[in-house]
Design an enzyme around this catalytic site. Structure first.
Site, PDB file in Angstrom:
ATOM      1  N   HIS A  57     -37.577 -29.553   8.007  1.00 20.54           N
ATOM      2  CA  HIS A  57     -38.822 -28.910   8.410  1.00 20.54           C
ATOM      3  C   HIS A  57     -39.875 -29.026   7.312  1.00 20.54           C
ATOM      4  CE1 HIS A  57     -37.977 -25.112   6.159  1.00 20.54           C
ATOM      5  NE2 HIS A  57     -36.757 -25.182   6.645  1.00 20.54           N
TER       6      HIS A  57
ATOM      7  N   ASP B 240     -42.431 -26.983   6.549  1.00 18.03           N
ATOM      8  CA  ASP B 240     -42.982 -25.787   5.919  1.00 18.03           C
ATOM      9  C   ASP B 240     -42.026 -25.158   4.928  1.00 18.03           C
ATOM     10  OD1 ASP B 240     -41.368 -25.182   8.198  1.00 18.03           O
ATOM     11  OD2 ASP B 240     -42.101 -23.125   8.178  1.00 18.03           O
TER      12      ASP B 240
ATOM     13  N   ASP C 149     -35.834 -25.263   0.117  1.00 18.43           N
ATOM     14  CA  ASP C 149     -35.599 -24.992   1.537  1.00 18.43           C
ATOM     15  C   ASP C 149     -36.902 -25.265   2.269  1.00 18.43           C
ATOM     16  OD1 ASP C 149     -35.121 -23.917   4.049  1.00 18.43           O
ATOM     17  OD2 ASP C 149     -35.152 -21.842   3.369  1.00 18.43           O
TER      18      ASP C 149
ATOM     19  N   GLU D 286     -40.965 -23.821  10.867  1.00 17.15           N
ATOM     20  CA  GLU D 286     -39.585 -23.368  11.057  1.00 17.15           C
ATOM     21  C   GLU D 286     -39.386 -21.950  10.542  1.00 17.15           C
ATOM     22  OE1 GLU D 286     -35.308 -22.718   9.999  1.00 17.15           O
ATOM     23  OE2 GLU D 286     -37.068 -22.729   8.692  1.00 17.15           O
ATOM     24  N   GLU D 287     -40.016 -21.645   9.415  1.00 16.42           N
ATOM     25  CA  GLU D 287     -39.765 -20.366   8.757  1.00 16.42           C
ATOM     26  C   GLU D 287     -40.497 -19.193   9.406  1.00 16.42           C
ATOM     27  OE1 GLU D 287     -37.478 -20.255   6.790  1.00 16.42           O
ATOM     28  OE2 GLU D 287     -37.390 -21.935   5.395  1.00 16.42           O
TER      29      GLU D 287
ATOM     30  N   ASP E 231     -30.757 -28.688   6.435  1.00 11.45           N
ATOM     31  CA  ASP E 231     -31.242 -27.357   6.061  1.00 11.45           C
ATOM     32  C   ASP E 231     -30.143 -26.410   5.609  1.00 11.45           C
ATOM     33  OD1 ASP E 231     -33.259 -25.558   5.623  1.00 11.45           O
ATOM     34  OD2 ASP E 231     -33.506 -24.968   7.706  1.00 11.45           O
TER      35      ASP E 231
ATOM     36  N   HIS F  79     -36.111 -18.090   0.092  1.00 16.50           N
ATOM     37  CA  HIS F  79     -37.059 -17.100   0.639  1.00 16.50           C
ATOM     38  C   HIS F  79     -37.486 -16.079  -0.401  1.00 16.50           C
ATOM     39  CE1 HIS F  79     -35.899 -17.808   5.153  1.00 16.50           C
ATOM     40  NE2 HIS F  79     -36.011 -18.928   4.469  1.00 16.50           N
TER      41      HIS F  79
END
Length: 490
Positions: A80, A82, A119, A149-150, A173, A461
């Site tokens: 992904h 983002d 990530d 995605e996030e 991922d 994150h």
């Protein structure tokens, strides 16, 4: 500690790290991936590759097979575009404008004060490095880079049938070297809307800002079982305990910034009688000591501070304040149930991710995750009951399916056998308690065989995010060897 942009030529594999340095240099938080997408598209077209941008903004790049591999099954490598935008409170950083300041710290690559974006930047970099190579053996190849995605999986939801030719998908991922993922949790967002009624600030009151900070936060799926503190929950606990004792009046409360990140910080503006200031400061200090003791193994840097602030125009009336504080305090959070089928894996969880005060409403956003639909539905029912008891509205949205494990997956067998051949040990076959996009891909491509692999990434994150350099090389070797072992088309 040396900047990644100057060290990537010395890291293995050099083409992957070179791409990762470029990715870090171009801002790409969720919903702001356009600049990175344009950069990749221009590069791919210059290489003579086929580039498609679909209706929602996903990129599909196609590359012919290398000589002698033309009869192999088509593979799509998926990542992904983002990244999660999280930073420390003292870090000045605009994720829509500023590059990520990545650097090498011993065996790891991390970033100064912000999320790193490993990530899923490492997976994206690996796919682009393969597209740019002239000496890696592979059959017909596609790279799928999804958007958002996030923050909602918009790209995966919008992917249409017929755009991909591949029979096999390799998702990049995952976040632990030596583990092969064959399933993931589904999820749904839950949003409480609590209407506010206001009253004037009582005479003789002063205003204070209470800030809870210093928590580790992290990925609300991958890290949810670690027992880390949730800043929203801790702040609510304090307020429920002290509101009556100190006659606190709340004018604004906020915490967290993403529903899929464990909240690291939360704050509240309160008023109280001027002669209660010393008692408030004592209560804040005592609560900091208490939670430091309770969470000493996982949250050694908790801070709870109080500072005088400007008197607000109004405060919540007693009924509104009661609803907000008790709903936050009573709302479930963390692991709900561990899986009976897969040892050590969370089956169902809930993250009380974001609290905001906007106009005449306090909004509370949670993310429910579960490997099974009934587990997700049970938590939805619990939250609906909580809403009914407090007389507020709750809305469920953005539900996405889990990726049902397939123990008979041919590509999983290839990856497992390849890993064992390279490293002389068996990988661990896993199901991840996070929202990989594979479950959504099964709708337009139900027959596609899928697997997920990746290097070791710690604390995604959150600003402590880091990726292990050695495992990036191991992941790369595995990925190239798997591509070479893809079987011929039937």
């Amino acid at each position: 500690m040396t900047a990644i942009s100057s060290l990537y030529p010395q890291l293995y594999p050099q083409p992957l790290w070179q791409w990762f340095a470029q990715i870090c240099a171009i801002p790409h938080p969720s919903k702001h991936e356009q600049a990175l997408s344009r950069h990749i598209q221009a590069w791919a077209r210059d290489k003579g590759l086929t580039v498609v941008e679909d209706k929602v903004g996903n990129l599909i790049i196609k590359k012919p097979a290398t000589a002698g591999m033309e009869n192999r099954k088509t593979v799509v490598i998926q990542a992904h575009l983002d990244m999660v935008p999280q930073k420390n409170a003292d870090k000045v950083h605009d994720f829509t404008k500023d590059p990520i300041d990545a650097y090498v710290d011993g065996e790891w690559v991390t970033a100064r004060g912000t999320t790193l974006g490993a990530d899923n930047g490492i997976g994206m970099a690996s796919a682009l490095a393969i597209l740019g190579s002239d000496d890696i053996k592979h059959g017909p190849l596609e790279v799928l880079l999804t958007i958002d995605e996030e923050a909602g999986m918009t790209g995966a939801f919008g992917l249409e049938a017929g755009l991909l030719d591949a029979e096999i998908l390799i998702n990049t991922d995952s976040e632990q070297e030596g583990e092969i993922y064959m399933g993931c949790a589904g999820g749904v967002d839950a949003e409480f809307s609590i209407p506010m009624q206001w009253q004037p600030v009582p005479a003789g009151h002063q205003a204070y800002r209470l800030n809870l900070s210093g928590l580790k936060g992290g990925h609300s799926g991958v890290n949810i079982h670690l027992g880390r503190g949730n800043a929203n929950k801790l702040l609510a606990r304090f307020l429920v305990e002290q509101a009556a004792a100190l006659d606190l009046k709340v004018s604004e409360i906020s915490g967290g910034s993403l529903r899929n990140a464990i909240p690291r910080e939360a704050g509240v503006t309160v008023t109280l009688a001027a002669d209660n200031r010393a008692r408030l400061e004592q209560a804040v200090a005592a609560f900091e000591t208490l939670i430091r003791q309770e969470l000493s193994a996982v949250e050694p840097a908790i801070k709870f501070a109080v500072a005088e602030t400007i008197l607000p125009a109004q405060v919540m009336n007693n009924d509104s304040q009661h609803k907000v504080l008790h709903l936050l305090n009573a709302c479930p959070n963390g692991v709900v149930r561990m899986s009976d089928d897969i040892a050590g894996v969370v089956e169902t969880s809930l993250n009380l991710g974001v609290v905001t005060t906007t106009g005449d409403t306090v909004q509370v956003v949670c993310l429910i995750r579960s490997l099974i639909d009934s587990g997700r539905e049970q938590v939805e029912s619990t939250l609906a009951s909580l809403a009914a008891l407090t007389g507020v509205a709750v809305k469920f949205s953005g539900a996405y399916p889990g990726w049902k494990p397939d123990p008979a997956s041919p590509v999983m067998a290839i990856v497992k056998d390849t890993y064992q051949a390279i490293y002389n040990k068996e990988p661990v076959i896993m199901v991840i308690h996070a929202g990989l996009e594979c479950g959504l891909f099964k709708k337009p491509y139900p027959e596609m065989d899928m697997v997920s692999i990746g290097p070791t990434i710690r604390y995604p994150h959150g600003p402590d995010e880091m990726v292990n350099i050695e495992t990036v090389g191991q992941y790369w070797q595995l990925l190239l060897a798997v591509l070479e072992r893809i079987p011929a088309r039937a």
